[in-house]
Design a protein around this motif. Sequence first.
Motif, PDB file in Angstrom:
ATOM      1  N   ALA A 104       0.828  -1.209   0.000  1.00  0.00           N
ATOM      2  CA  ALA A 104       0.000   0.000   0.000  1.00  0.00           C
ATOM      3  C   ALA A 104       0.864   1.260   0.000  1.00  0.00           C
ATOM      4  N   TYR A 105       1.902   1.263   0.813  1.00  0.00           N
ATOM      5  CA  TYR A 105       2.750   2.453   0.882  1.00  0.00           C
ATOM      6  C   TYR A 105       3.613   2.622  -0.364  1.00  0.00           C
ATOM      7  N   LEU A 112       3.205  10.146  -4.670  1.00  0.00           N
ATOM      8  CA  LEU A 112       3.819  11.372  -4.146  1.00  0.00           C
ATOM      9  C   LEU A 112       5.146  11.705  -4.821  1.00  0.00           C
ATOM     10  N   GLY A 113       5.674  10.752  -5.607  1.00  0.00           N
ATOM     11  CA  GLY A 113       6.842  11.045  -6.435  1.00  0.00           C
ATOM     12  C   GLY A 113       8.188  10.920  -5.754  1.00  0.00           C
ATOM     13  N   ASN A 123       9.926  13.269   4.357  1.00  0.00           N
ATOM     14  CA  ASN A 123       9.530  14.559   3.768  1.00  0.00           C
ATOM     15  C   ASN A 123       8.026  14.836   3.744  1.00  0.00           C
ATOM     16  N   THR A 124       7.233  13.919   4.275  1.00  0.00           N
ATOM     17  CA  THR A 124       5.790  14.140   4.298  1.00  0.00           C
ATOM     18  C   THR A 124       5.259  13.918   5.711  1.00  0.00           C
ATOM     19  N   PHE A 133      -3.545   8.303   0.081  1.00  0.00           N
ATOM     20  CA  PHE A 133      -4.285   7.038   0.099  1.00  0.00           C
ATOM     21  C   PHE A 133      -5.627   7.184  -0.605  1.00  0.00           C
ATOM     22  N   ARG A 134      -6.302   8.289  -0.337  1.00  0.00           N
ATOM     23  CA  ARG A 134      -7.587   8.499  -1.010  1.00  0.00           C
ATOM     24  C   ARG A 134      -7.380   8.670  -2.514  1.00  0.00           C
ATOM     25  N   ALA A 135      -6.331   9.383  -2.883  1.00  0.00           N
ATOM     26  CA  ALA A 135      -6.066   9.654  -4.302  1.00  0.00           C
ATOM     27  C   ALA A 135      -5.750   8.375  -5.076  1.00  0.00           C
TER      28      ALA A 135
END
Length: 224
Positions: A104-105, A112-113, A123-124, A133-135
């Motif tokens: 999943a990650y 997120l690139g 960095n997040t 996750f929703r995206a």
Amino acid sequence: MANKGVTIYFVRHGETYLNYYGRMQGWSNAPLTDHGIEDVRRCGRGLNDVRFNAVYTSDLTRTQETASLILEENGQIGSLNMVQMPEFREVFFGSMEGMYGSEAYEKVRDYLGYDTKKEMFRNTDVAERMNAFRAVDPEGHAEDFMMFWSRVEKGLIKLIDKHRDTGETILVVAHGGTIRYILENLIPELRNPKGLLNASVSVARYEDGLYHLEKYNDVSHFTD
């Protein structure tokens, strides 16, 4: 004259089989492992000198099972009604529920690139990853941060409105993300805290209009 305040004990549920297998667990129900049950019992024995006036859980079975074991060990089982609050559920991962967390990650990292998950986590923040996750959920069911927090906040407001300035001690058994964000909201100085251990205890006291963090992610009271 000072008011009576309120003290809230937040406990994360014990380890479940989905925790043990490293799978995503938001709204999915999974039973506690034997190790999880024993840790919760140790936690409950460590809290045997605390008298709770009210007990709240999410409506997911792992928090209800955890709360029952704690009350059994500290001698209050049967004397308190456990109130289920759906508002205190964990974040919903949609179609990624039950997926290995590593898989999943990877999807979130790619969206997120970032080149590596380590770089992504550095960095997040949790809210950005929750939005991702929703995206990446093809069904569009996963909660983003605002969906999650607006739900949890409604439950928190209900709880505080009922118990503020009562002098009571409240037990809230919920989930790692849920408790973490409640405490970050209540305690201004708590910034980017570590994730919570299963069966850990965090204590916040409200007094004279301010919240004070007395414990965070504590397992030192566990007794054998």
